[in-house]
Design a protein around this motif. Structure first.
Motif, short mmCIF file in Angstrom:
data_model
loop_
_atom_site.label_atom_id
_atom_site.label_comp_id
_atom_site.label_asym_id
_atom_site.label_seq_id
_atom_site.Cartn_x
_atom_site.Cartn_y
_atom_site.Cartn_z
N SER A 47 9.89 -16.53 21.28
CA SER A 47 9.05 -15.65 20.47
C SER A 47 7.97 -16.47 19.77
N ILE A 48 7.11 -15.79 19.03
CA ILE A 48 6.04 -16.48 18.30
C ILE A 48 6.61 -17.53 17.34
N GLU A 49 7.72 -17.21 16.69
CA GLU A 49 8.32 -18.14 15.74
C GLU A 49 9.33 -19.09 16.39
N GLY A 50 9.37 -19.10 17.72
CA GLY A 50 10.18 -20.09 18.43
C GLY A 50 11.62 -19.70 18.69
N ARG A 51 11.96 -18.43 18.53
CA ARG A 51 13.33 -18.01 18.81
C ARG A 51 13.48 -17.70 20.31
N PRO A 52 14.59 -18.10 20.91
CA PRO A 52 14.77 -17.86 22.35
C PRO A 52 14.96 -16.39 22.67
N ILE A 53 14.47 -16.01 23.84
CA ILE A 53 14.66 -14.66 24.37
C ILE A 53 15.43 -14.79 25.67
N TYR A 54 16.57 -14.11 25.75
CA TYR A 54 17.51 -14.29 26.86
C TYR A 54 17.52 -13.11 27.81
N ASP A 55 17.85 -13.44 29.04
CA ASP A 55 18.17 -12.43 30.06
C ASP A 55 19.62 -12.64 30.46
N VAL A 56 20.43 -11.59 30.32
CA VAL A 56 21.82 -11.62 30.78
C VAL A 56 21.86 -10.84 32.09
N SER A 57 22.25 -11.51 33.18
CA SER A 57 22.26 -10.84 34.47
C SER A 57 23.63 -10.94 35.12
N PRO A 67 13.10 -11.01 18.63
CA PRO A 67 14.01 -11.62 17.65
C PRO A 67 13.35 -11.91 16.30
N ASP A 68 12.03 -12.09 16.28
CA ASP A 68 11.36 -12.32 14.99
C ASP A 68 11.38 -11.05 14.16
N GLY A 69 11.15 -9.91 14.79
CA GLY A 69 11.24 -8.65 14.07
C GLY A 69 12.66 -8.37 13.61
N ALA A 70 13.64 -8.70 14.47
CA ALA A 70 15.05 -8.48 14.11
C ALA A 70 15.46 -9.35 12.92
N GLU A 71 14.84 -10.51 12.79
CA GLU A 71 15.18 -11.43 11.70
C GLU A 71 14.93 -10.80 10.34
N ILE A 72 13.90 -9.96 10.25
CA ILE A 72 13.57 -9.30 8.98
C ILE A 72 13.78 -7.78 9.08
N PHE A 73 14.38 -7.34 10.16
CA PHE A 73 14.67 -5.93 10.42
C PHE A 73 13.42 -5.08 10.24
N LYS A 74 12.37 -5.50 10.95
CA LYS A 74 11.10 -4.78 10.93
C LYS A 74 10.68 -4.46 12.37
N ARG A 75 9.86 -3.44 12.50
CA ARG A 75 9.45 -2.94 13.82
C ARG A 75 8.64 -3.97 14.60
N ASN A 126 6.36 -7.57 15.62
CA ASN A 126 6.68 -8.98 15.82
C ASN A 126 5.98 -9.84 14.76
N ALA A 127 6.10 -11.17 14.89
CA ALA A 127 5.55 -12.06 13.87
C ALA A 127 4.03 -12.05 13.84
N LEU A 128 3.39 -11.60 14.91
CA LEU A 128 1.95 -11.46 14.93
C LEU A 128 1.50 -10.19 14.20
N GLY A 129 2.48 -9.31 13.93
CA GLY A 129 2.18 -8.06 13.24
C GLY A 129 1.79 -6.94 14.16
N ILE A 130 2.04 -7.11 15.46
CA ILE A 130 1.67 -6.05 16.40
C ILE A 130 2.91 -5.34 16.92
N ASP A 131 2.70 -4.14 17.42
CA ASP A 131 3.75 -3.34 18.05
C ASP A 131 3.81 -3.76 19.52
N LEU A 132 4.91 -4.38 19.92
CA LEU A 132 5.02 -4.86 21.30
C LEU A 132 4.89 -3.73 22.32
N ASN A 133 5.25 -2.53 21.90
CA ASN A 133 5.16 -1.41 22.83
C ASN A 133 3.74 -0.86 22.96
N ARG A 134 2.78 -1.54 22.37
CA ARG A 134 1.37 -1.22 22.57
C ARG A 134 0.63 -2.47 23.06
#
Length: 475
Positions: free
Chosen positions: A70-80, A140-148, A150-158
């Motif tokens: 993520s922007i703040e360096g948290r890993p993003i995983y794929d479980v397959s 994960p950056d949004g989850a860290e502060i329980f906000k919609r 990301n750390a850039l302040g944008i909605d990933l779904n847009r």
């Protein structure tokens, strides 16, 4: 020996009886056996689930891959897992505060990590025919502060077109590398949505996103519609009337719309509210059931037998719910009484971390609310709302407030206590019956929009009920 025979008999009985039940019923009833107990509430961070994900690497058949950061360096995983040719991609917590499907995903991993139980045949059917890729926390950056956002302040779904964020690039890259056949876009929606114009909450809402402004239906979108018909059939057995249909207006920046456009049959699943389920643990169970039903349906291609037209039978999302509606209450203005309904919602306010929070009530509507519904409703006919008084004696801290006789004070017309030190003691604050405020504040308890709902309901001059910080208390 006796207990061994009982176990064997029970196992055989379960295998026979389970075989006679549809898959959705089998897995719904078995959910508790696979529930990940390390996560009990909807507020958690990557550090809470990362050990669970990494531990899956020890399990045969699982692959846990770091897709990027993520922007703040948290890993993003794929479980397959799985070895079939059909590729299925699921992603959760694109919005950091939408965690219901993440919880269900952890339960799903436990299900596929198990063996030697009545579900061996079901697991084998799925694993032999499809390959599953699940990103359990895309933001994960949004989850860290329980906000919609990301750390850039944008909605990933847009961000499906510009791909400004690394999280967006990760989702696009894995979709393209897999050329996924099916995609499941897993979200949470407002708990105030209803399944049509009625009192039932839209506990689960579905959408096969449109891929153009004309909302055309090609084979890719049709498969998503057929899948939703299958999922809705299963959901109705456990939450009858609680399914909604999300608005399908085309949003050219959204990932769901574009992934549908790129050739992946995409299903949006939105988890809303359900009575007496603030931490969404019942909805977590419903998600677990729906995801397994979907994977089995894809593996067996059973969705192909369903008529896509039945999708339109699902009522569209509306917004007709409040946390509490107090009906027919008398409000005094200029020495005259007027009858109004009061609609109250609760807003979560955080302290220093995402698990330290409390609810603040807010009056969101006044007037005729006969066409609206509440998770809780109270008919105050014949009762007058009297603004709650503020207790004169300032308390040193929240612990001192907890020791007060709350019922006695409310009968005397008090709803609120001034406190010298409001810091810390978050767990105590959640348990308080009385509302609290700073020793220097002068809160307005008049019955009007956006005020904190603190009032006494009097009948013939006698206090019968209190609404304190938006919660109804019987006196």
């Amino acid at each position: 020996m006796k207990y061994l025979l009982i176990f064997v008999f029970s196992l055989i009985f379960c295998q026979v009886s389970c075989a006679q039940k549809p898959v959705y019923q089998q897995v719904y009833e078995a959910h508790d056996g696979y529930r990940e107990e390390a996560i009990q509430t909807r507020r958690f961070t990557l550090s809470d689930i990362e050990p669970l994900l990494l531990k899956l690497r020890e399990q045969s058949g699982f692959s846990v891959t770091k897709l990027g950061e993520s922007i703040e360096g948290r890993p993003i995983y794929d479980v397959s897992f799985g070895k079939g040719d059909t590729q299925v991609l699921l992603w959760s917590q694109m919005h950091g505060d939408e965690s219901t499907a993440t919880m269900a995903g952890l339960d799903l991993f436990n299900f596929f990590a198990a063996d030697d139980d009545p579900f061996d045949a079901l697991r084998d059917t799925i694993l032999q025919n499809i390959t599953v890729h699940f990103i359990p926390m895309l933001n994960p950056d949004g989850a860290e502060i329980f906000k919609r956002r990301n750390a850039l302040g944008i909605d990933l779904n847009r961000d499906a077109l510009r791909l400004q964020s690394p999280e967006s690039q990760i989702l696009k890259n894995i979709r393209d590398s897999l050329n996924a056949d099916f995609g499941f876009n897993l979200h949470d929606q407002s708990t105030y949505y209803t399944a049509g114009v009625k009192k039932e909450a839209a506990t689960i809402s579905f959408l096969p996103p449109a891929y153009n402004y004309a909302k055309d239906i090609n084979p890719v979108r049709e498969r998503a519609m057929q899948m939703i018909v299958q999922l809705n059939e299963a959901l109705q057995h456990y939450a009858k009337g609680y399914a909604g249909r999300y608005n399908d207006d085309f949003e050219p920046r959204a990932f769901g719309d574009n992934i549908q456009k790129w050739g992946t049959s995409t299903v949006l699943i939105e988890s809303g509210g359900f009575p007496n389920d603030p931490e969404k643990q019942q909805i977590r169970k419903l998600n677990f059931m729906l995801l397994l039903t979907a994977l089995h349906s894809i593996a067996t291609e059973s969705y192909k037998q369903l008529d896509r037209a039945r999708y339109w039978e699902i009522p569209e999302n509306e917004r007709y719910l409040y946390d509490l509606i107090v009906r027919n209450v008398q409000k005094e203005v200029n020495d005259k009484l007027y009858t109004v309904d009061v609609g109250i919602n609760h807003i979560e306010i955080e302290f220093e971390n995402i698990n330290d929070y409390f609810d603040i009530g807010s009056i969101q509507e006044l007037g005729d609310m006969s066409t609206f519904y509440g998770y809780e409703e109270f008919d105050a006919e014949g009762m007058v709302a009297v603004p709650g008084k503020i207790y004169e004696e300032v308390q040193p801290d929240l612990d001192a407030v907890q020791k007060l006789d709350a019922k006695k004070l409310m009968r005397e017309g008090y709803t609120t206590v001034r406190v010298r030190d409001l810091s810390g003691q978050e767990d105590v604050r959640k348990q308080l019956i009385l509302d609290v405020t700073s020793q220097y504040s002068e809160p307005d308890h008049e019955l009007k929009l956006n005020n904190r709902p603190n009032f006494i309901l009097e009948e013939k001059g006698k206090p019968k009920y209190a609404v304190v910080n938006g919660f109804l208390r019987k006196l």
